[in-house]
Design a protein around this motif. Structure first.
Motif, short mmCIF file in Angstrom:
data_model
loop_
_atom_site.label_atom_id
_atom_site.label_comp_id
_atom_site.label_asym_id
_atom_site.label_seq_id
_atom_site.Cartn_x
_atom_site.Cartn_y
_atom_site.Cartn_z
N ASP A 155 22.83 -53.06 -34.97
CA ASP A 155 23.02 -53.28 -33.79
C ASP A 155 22.61 -52.77 -33.16
OD1 ASP A 155 24.43 -55.52 -34.85
OD2 ASP A 155 25.53 -54.39 -36.06
N ARG A 156 22.03 -51.32 -33.26
CA ARG A 156 21.37 -50.29 -32.23
C ARG A 156 20.31 -49.16 -33.16
NH1 ARG A 156 23.67 -48.38 -27.38
NH2 ARG A 156 25.06 -50.01 -27.77
N VAL A 157 19.58 -49.09 -32.19
CA VAL A 157 18.49 -47.82 -32.63
C VAL A 157 19.16 -47.21 -31.62
CG1 VAL A 157 16.10 -47.36 -32.76
CG2 VAL A 157 16.70 -49.63 -33.74
N LEU A 158 19.30 -45.81 -32.24
CA LEU A 158 19.44 -44.28 -30.75
C LEU A 158 18.60 -43.42 -31.77
CD1 LEU A 158 21.02 -42.43 -29.88
CD2 LEU A 158 22.04 -42.39 -31.47
N ALA A 159 18.05 -42.48 -30.77
CA ALA A 159 16.96 -41.86 -31.24
C ALA A 159 17.28 -40.51 -30.41
CB ALA A 159 15.50 -42.14 -30.52
N LEU A 160 17.08 -39.87 -31.18
CA LEU A 160 16.66 -38.28 -30.49
C LEU A 160 15.36 -37.49 -30.93
CD1 LEU A 160 19.67 -37.09 -33.39
CD2 LEU A 160 19.75 -38.59 -31.36
N THR A 161 15.39 -37.21 -29.66
CA THR A 161 14.45 -36.54 -28.82
C THR A 161 14.55 -35.60 -28.14
OG1 THR A 161 11.88 -37.08 -28.23
CG2 THR A 161 13.72 -38.28 -28.05
N ARG A 162 14.13 -33.85 -28.34
CA ARG A 162 14.35 -33.06 -27.86
C ARG A 162 13.31 -33.05 -25.78
NH1 ARG A 162 11.97 -27.09 -28.35
NH2 ARG A 162 10.40 -27.83 -28.98
N SER A 163 11.30 -33.46 -26.27
CA SER A 163 11.32 -33.78 -25.55
C SER A 163 10.97 -35.21 -24.74
CB SER A 163 9.45 -33.70 -25.83
OG SER A 163 9.92 -34.82 -27.35
N GLY A 164 11.12 -35.67 -25.43
CA GLY A 164 11.05 -37.51 -24.94
C GLY A 164 9.39 -37.71 -25.09
N THR A 165 8.79 -36.75 -25.57
CA THR A 165 7.63 -37.71 -25.35
C THR A 165 6.58 -38.08 -27.26
OG1 THR A 165 6.27 -35.06 -25.86
CG2 THR A 165 6.91 -36.98 -23.40
N THR A 166 7.65 -38.02 -28.31
CA THR A 166 6.74 -38.01 -29.20
C THR A 166 6.73 -39.57 -29.87
OG1 THR A 166 8.82 -36.02 -29.91
CG2 THR A 166 7.62 -37.91 -31.41
N THR A 167 5.29 -39.50 -30.17
CA THR A 167 4.31 -40.67 -29.95
C THR A 167 5.55 -41.80 -31.40
OG1 THR A 167 2.87 -40.00 -29.84
CG2 THR A 167 2.60 -41.81 -31.43
N GLU A 168 5.88 -41.32 -32.62
CA GLU A 168 6.39 -42.11 -33.35
C GLU A 168 7.92 -42.47 -33.35
OE1 GLU A 168 5.20 -38.65 -33.66
OE2 GLU A 168 5.18 -38.62 -36.03
N VAL A 169 8.60 -41.98 -32.06
CA VAL A 169 10.11 -41.69 -31.60
C VAL A 169 9.55 -43.20 -30.19
CG1 VAL A 169 12.18 -40.82 -30.37
CG2 VAL A 169 11.17 -40.09 -32.27
N LEU A 170 8.72 -42.59 -30.04
CA LEU A 170 7.93 -44.59 -28.43
C LEU A 170 8.14 -45.46 -29.02
CD1 LEU A 170 6.62 -41.79 -26.23
CD2 LEU A 170 9.39 -42.42 -25.85
N ASP A 171 7.21 -45.15 -30.00
CA ASP A 171 6.62 -46.85 -31.55
C ASP A 171 7.93 -47.42 -31.10
OD1 ASP A 171 3.84 -46.14 -30.08
OD2 ASP A 171 3.65 -45.25 -32.43
N VAL A 174 16.56 -55.47 -30.00
CA VAL A 174 18.13 -54.86 -30.31
C VAL A 174 18.84 -53.61 -29.62
CG1 VAL A 174 16.91 -52.87 -31.50
CG2 VAL A 174 19.55 -53.01 -32.37
N ALA A 175 19.48 -53.18 -29.05
CA ALA A 175 20.28 -52.29 -28.19
C ALA A 175 19.21 -50.91 -28.86
CB ALA A 175 21.51 -52.47 -28.26
N THR A 176 19.02 -50.67 -27.36
CA THR A 176 18.39 -49.21 -27.90
C THR A 176 18.75 -47.73 -27.11
OG1 THR A 176 16.09 -49.44 -26.76
CG2 THR A 176 16.47 -50.27 -28.73
N SER A 177 18.66 -46.26 -27.50
CA SER A 177 19.26 -45.58 -27.24
C SER A 177 18.60 -44.49 -27.77
CB SER A 177 20.92 -45.38 -27.32
OG SER A 177 21.76 -46.34 -27.03
N ALA A 178 19.11 -43.16 -26.54
CA ALA A 178 18.57 -42.42 -27.15
C ALA A 178 18.79 -40.67 -26.88
CB ALA A 178 16.76 -41.74 -26.56
N ILE A 179 18.84 -39.95 -26.75
CA ILE A 179 19.14 -38.66 -26.38
C ILE A 179 18.15 -38.03 -26.42
CG2 ILE A 179 20.69 -36.21 -27.20
CD1 ILE A 179 22.25 -38.37 -29.05
N THR A 180 18.08 -37.06 -25.51
CA THR A 180 16.63 -36.06 -25.00
C THR A 180 16.87 -34.73 -23.67
OG1 THR A 180 14.42 -36.09 -24.01
CG2 THR A 180 16.17 -37.53 -22.85
#
Length: 316
Positions: free
Chosen positions: A83-99, A108-114
């Motif tokens: 239902d949701r993908v939540l990404a944790l990324t300090r830099s907000g630039t990490t290739t694998e996370v952005l992919d 799907v709903a997508t969220s991030a903490i940066t």
């Protein structure tokens, strides 16, 4: 050579009680980016963020908030229903996370903490919680990772989904303040090897402690689920080697460590005087800085590492 009092990493470690308080006070403001009760959630990250994802997934699911899986972003299973993908990324630039976010968006709903509101993650995810007050100058992550986990933990607490035995966030902050002033014993400062152990959500903390010691100090460290320790890893333990347990020790494990001559370290147990496991991680962070500086390393700029891994031939 830098010192604990002056290195940027040390300053960031010492600020964690304050950043944790700010994160807990921001739960309502970041509601759009936080998982809803009952959602099936995948949490992704790389390195330290992956380990925080693991800890959160265990906390959320064991607290009854919803089924939760954690993945290294490079290993995210395409096609699995969430239902949701939540990404944790300090830099907000990490290739694998952005992919992962790019492939998931719209389906799907997508969220991030940066920590950085000027980076691609702001448009890659549907909603973003920006913890810019926990951003870091040091390459080695300390306060952003723990602050992100504290935010997620405080959200579970606000939702009545904090697992039994996990302390309220205010108690964790109090313990963090204690963790900053606890002496680092000679047995820890002089040890040649560290095995970090945890159970449930604290296994993610054990993984992170081991990574922190390797990154900052090049230390010989390993991490395992606590009950797996007897199934092989205990063979490495002996005099001058530490078994560090996050949370309450499984029955009989301290005796097994003592039997082989190992050093038991556990600031986080289930007694009133024990540290919250997240606060105990601060002690491990401090030890990593100490060991780095004792060898003449700069804890702010560890060997072979950059702030973010960007897979286009460059790192930033």
């Amino acid at each position: 050579m830098t010192t604990f009092e002056t290195s940027r990493t040390s300053v960031e470690i010492a600020s964690q009680p304050d950043t944790w308080r700010r994160a807990a006070g921001s739960v309502a403001a970041f509601a759009d980016a936080l998982p809803r009760r009952g959602e099936r959630v995948a949490v992704v990250g790389c390195g330290t963020s992956w380990f925080m994802a693991h800890a959160y997934a265990q906390l959320r699911e064991s607290g009854g908030h919803g089924e939760t899986d954690a993945f290294a972003a490079s290993e995210f299973p395409a096609g699995r229903a969430y239902d949701r993908v939540l990404a944790l990324t300090r830099s907000g630039t990490t290739t694998e996370v952005l992919d992962v976010l790019t492939r998931s968006k719209g389906a799907v709903a997508t969220s991030a903490i940066t920590a950085d509101p000027t980076t691609p993650v702001m448009t890659a995810a549907d909603s973003v919680a920006v913890l810019d007050f926990a951003d870091e100058e040091s390459v080695v992550q300390t306060r952003f990772a723990t602050t992100a986990l504290l935010l997620l933990r405080a959200h579970l607490e606000a939702e009545g989904a904090l697992p039994p035995g996990v302390r309220p966030w205010e108690r964790a902050v109090e313990d963090a303040e204690r963790a900053l002033v606890l002496p680092l014993g000679e047995d820890l400062r002089g040890a040649e090897q560290f095995s970090f152990l945890g159970t449930g959500w604290t296994y993610g903390l054990a993984l992170e402690a081991a990574l922190k010691m390797r990154e900052a100090a090049g230390a010989w460290t390993e991490a395992y689920p606590a009950m797996e320790y007897r199934h092989g890893p205990i063979s490495i333990t002996g005099p001058g080697r530490v078994a560090w347990i996050f949370g309450a020790a499984p029955t009989g494990l301290p005796d097994d460590i003592a039997r082989v001559g190992g050093i038991l370290a556990s600031g986080s147990d289930d007694t009133p005087t024990g540290l919250d496991p997240l606060a105990d991680l601060i002690v491990a962070q401090r030890l990593a800085v100490h060991l780095a500086e004792a060898q003449g390393f700069d804890p702010d700029r560890p060997r072979n590492l950059t702030r973010s891994v960007i897979l286009d031939g460059t790192s930033a």
